[in-house]
Design a protein around this motif. Sequence first.
Motif, PDB file in Angstrom:
ATOM      1  N   LYS A   1       0.814  -1.207   0.000  1.00 51.71           N
ATOM      2  CA  LYS A   1       0.000   0.000   0.000  1.00 51.71           C
ATOM      3  C   LYS A   1       0.854   1.266   0.000  1.00 51.71           C
ATOM      4  N   GLY A   2       1.881   1.310   0.808  1.00 49.60           N
ATOM      5  CA  GLY A   2       2.734   2.496   0.924  1.00 49.60           C
ATOM      6  C   GLY A   2       3.859   2.555  -0.086  1.00 49.60           C
ATOM      7  N   HIS A   3       3.875   1.599  -1.024  1.00 46.57           N
ATOM      8  CA  HIS A   3       4.915   1.513  -2.052  1.00 46.57           C
ATOM      9  C   HIS A   3       6.320   1.436  -1.444  1.00 46.57           C
ATOM     10  N   ARG A   4       6.417   0.680  -0.353  1.00 41.39           N
ATOM     11  CA  ARG A   4       7.716   0.395   0.263  1.00 41.39           C
ATOM     12  C   ARG A   4       7.861  -1.109   0.367  1.00 41.39           C
ATOM     13  N   ALA A   5       9.016  -1.601  -0.008  1.00 37.05           N
ATOM     14  CA  ALA A   5       9.269  -3.039   0.088  1.00 37.05           C
ATOM     15  C   ALA A   5       9.243  -3.456   1.555  1.00 37.05           C
ATOM     16  N   ARG A   6       8.735  -4.646   1.800  1.00 34.85           N
ATOM     17  CA  ARG A   6       8.751  -5.163   3.173  1.00 34.85           C
ATOM     18  C   ARG A   6       8.812  -6.676   3.148  1.00 34.85           C
ATOM     19  N   THR A   7       9.190  -7.228   4.275  1.00 39.61           N
ATOM     20  CA  THR A   7       9.279  -8.671   4.419  1.00 39.61           C
ATOM     21  C   THR A   7       8.214  -9.132   5.402  1.00 39.61           C
ATOM     22  N   VAL A   8       7.477 -10.163   5.005  1.00 39.57           N
ATOM     23  CA  VAL A   8       6.458 -10.757   5.878  1.00 39.57           C
ATOM     24  C   VAL A   8       6.990 -12.106   6.335  1.00 39.57           C
ATOM     25  N   PHE A   9       7.036 -12.301   7.635  1.00 36.74           N
ATOM     26  CA  PHE A   9       7.534 -13.556   8.192  1.00 36.74           C
ATOM     27  C   PHE A   9       6.366 -14.497   8.454  1.00 36.74           C
ATOM     28  N   LEU A  10       6.530 -15.747   8.039  1.00 36.64           N
ATOM     29  CA  LEU A  10       5.511 -16.773   8.251  1.00 36.64           C
ATOM     30  C   LEU A  10       5.998 -17.713   9.343  1.00 36.64           C
ATOM     31  N   ASN A  11       5.282 -17.766  10.452  1.00 34.99           N
ATOM     32  CA  ASN A  11       5.691 -18.673  11.520  1.00 34.99           C
ATOM     33  C   ASN A  11       5.368 -20.116  11.125  1.00 34.99           C
ATOM     34  N   GLU A  12       5.830 -21.074  11.908  1.00 34.79           N
ATOM     35  CA  GLU A  12       5.647 -22.489  11.573  1.00 34.79           C
ATOM     36  C   GLU A  12       4.176 -22.870  11.494  1.00 34.79           C
ATOM     37  N   ARG A  13       3.379 -22.298  12.378  1.00 34.16           N
ATOM     38  CA  ARG A  13       1.944 -22.595  12.382  1.00 34.16           C
ATOM     39  C   ARG A  13       1.311 -22.211  11.044  1.00 34.16           C
ATOM     40  N   LEU A  14       1.620 -21.017  10.564  1.00 38.13           N
ATOM     41  CA  LEU A  14       1.077 -20.561   9.292  1.00 38.13           C
ATOM     42  C   LEU A  14       1.649 -21.374   8.134  1.00 38.13           C
ATOM     43  N   GLN A  15       2.923 -21.679   8.186  1.00 39.65           N
ATOM     44  CA  GLN A  15       3.529 -22.491   7.130  1.00 39.65           C
ATOM     45  C   GLN A  15       2.831 -23.847   7.027  1.00 39.65           C
ATOM     46  N   ASN A  16       2.566 -24.468   8.179  1.00 32.94           N
ATOM     47  CA  ASN A  16       1.910 -25.778   8.188  1.00 32.94           C
ATOM     48  C   ASN A  16       0.474 -25.696   7.682  1.00 32.94           C
ATOM     49  N   LYS A  17      -0.210 -24.601   7.982  1.00 33.08           N
ATOM     50  CA  LYS A  17      -1.601 -24.457   7.547  1.00 33.08           C
ATOM     51  C   LYS A  17      -1.706 -24.109   6.066  1.00 33.08           C
ATOM     52  N   VAL A  18      -0.729 -23.385   5.543  1.00 33.85           N
ATOM     53  CA  VAL A  18      -0.761 -22.967   4.144  1.00 33.85           C
ATOM     54  C   VAL A  18      -0.159 -24.043   3.230  1.00 33.85           C
ATOM     55  N   ASP A  19       0.688 -24.897   3.769  1.00 32.39           N
ATOM     56  CA  ASP A  19       1.393 -25.906   2.974  1.00 32.39           C
ATOM     57  C   ASP A  19       0.461 -26.781   2.128  1.00 32.39           C
ATOM     58  N   PRO A  20      -0.600 -27.385   2.680  1.00 30.14           N
ATOM     59  CA  PRO A  20      -1.482 -28.207   1.831  1.00 30.14           C
ATOM     60  C   PRO A  20      -2.128 -27.396   0.703  1.00 30.14           C
ATOM     61  N   SER A  21      -2.450 -26.163   0.984  1.00 27.78           N
ATOM     62  CA  SER A  21      -3.061 -25.303  -0.032  1.00 27.78           C
ATOM     63  C   SER A  21      -2.083 -25.024  -1.156  1.00 27.78           C
ATOM     64  N   VAL A  22      -0.840 -24.747  -0.808  1.00 21.60           N
ATOM     65  CA  VAL A  22       0.185 -24.462  -1.809  1.00 21.60           C
ATOM     66  C   VAL A  22       0.458 -25.693  -2.649  1.00 21.60           C
ATOM     67  N   LYS A  23       0.512 -26.877  -2.027  1.00 21.95           N
ATOM     68  CA  LYS A  23       0.742 -28.104  -2.779  1.00 21.95           C
ATOM     69  C   LYS A  23      -0.404 -28.362  -3.756  1.00 21.95           C
ATOM     70  N   THR A  24      -1.629 -28.089  -3.340  1.00 22.02           N
ATOM     71  CA  THR A  24      -2.785 -28.246  -4.228  1.00 22.02           C
ATOM     72  C   THR A  24      -2.677 -27.281  -5.406  1.00 22.02           C
ATOM     73  N   LEU A  25      -2.305 -26.040  -5.118  1.00 22.92           N
ATOM     74  CA  LEU A  25      -2.155 -25.052  -6.185  1.00 22.92           C
ATOM     75  C   LEU A  25      -1.042 -25.439  -7.146  1.00 22.92           C
ATOM     76  N   CYS A  26       0.037 -26.026  -6.633  1.00 22.01           N
ATOM     77  CA  CYS A  26       1.151 -26.437  -7.486  1.00 22.01           C
ATOM     78  C   CYS A  26       0.731 -27.532  -8.450  1.00 22.01           C
ATOM     79  N   ARG A  27      -0.152 -28.422  -8.021  1.00 22.35           N
ATOM     80  CA  ARG A  27      -0.640 -29.479  -8.907  1.00 22.35           C
ATOM     81  C   ARG A  27      -1.509 -28.917 -10.019  1.00 22.35           C
ATOM     82  N   LEU A  28      -2.193 -27.802  -9.756  1.00 15.57           N
ATOM     83  CA  LEU A  28      -3.084 -27.217 -10.738  1.00 15.57           C
ATOM     84  C   LEU A  28      -2.341 -26.416 -11.801  1.00 15.57           C
ATOM     85  N   ILE A  29      -1.132 -25.973 -11.467  1.00 18.09           N
ATOM     86  CA  ILE A  29      -0.364 -25.115 -12.409  1.00 18.09           C
ATOM     87  C   ILE A  29       0.321 -25.938 -13.458  1.00 18.09           C
TER      88      ILE A  29
END
Length: 111
Positions: free
Chosen positions: A83-111
């Motif tokens: 939004k502010g047109h400044r680069a930033r880094t977003v950190f993903l904790n292990e909990r979020l990584q584990n919850k997003v992982d199945p979704s990402v794997k599903t998306l990878c199969r679709l691509i």
Amino acid sequence: MFRCIKYFCFLYGTSKTLTKKELKRILAFISVKRHAARNRAMLLMTHLAGMRVGEVAALRVSDVRLEDEVVKSEIRLLPEQTKGHRARTVFLNERLQNKVDPSVKTLCRLI
């Protein structure tokens, strides 16, 4: 109900965040709809990582995963993606990584 929340936020300058119960209800609703994996990942990124909707919408799968389909621990957002047109880094904790992982794997199969 949403009008009341918007009015409250307007008066007091606060944002409404989801409770655990509300998040579970939304995730349950998303799970039976079309594009469930993508929508689940997007919702979790906004809720658990604090990303804005526009930032999540601007992400590519390569921004989120490594070559071996593992979710990254940090995402580098370019100035055009924020939004502010400044680069930033977003950190993903292990909990979020584990919850997003199945979704990402599903998306990878679709691509």
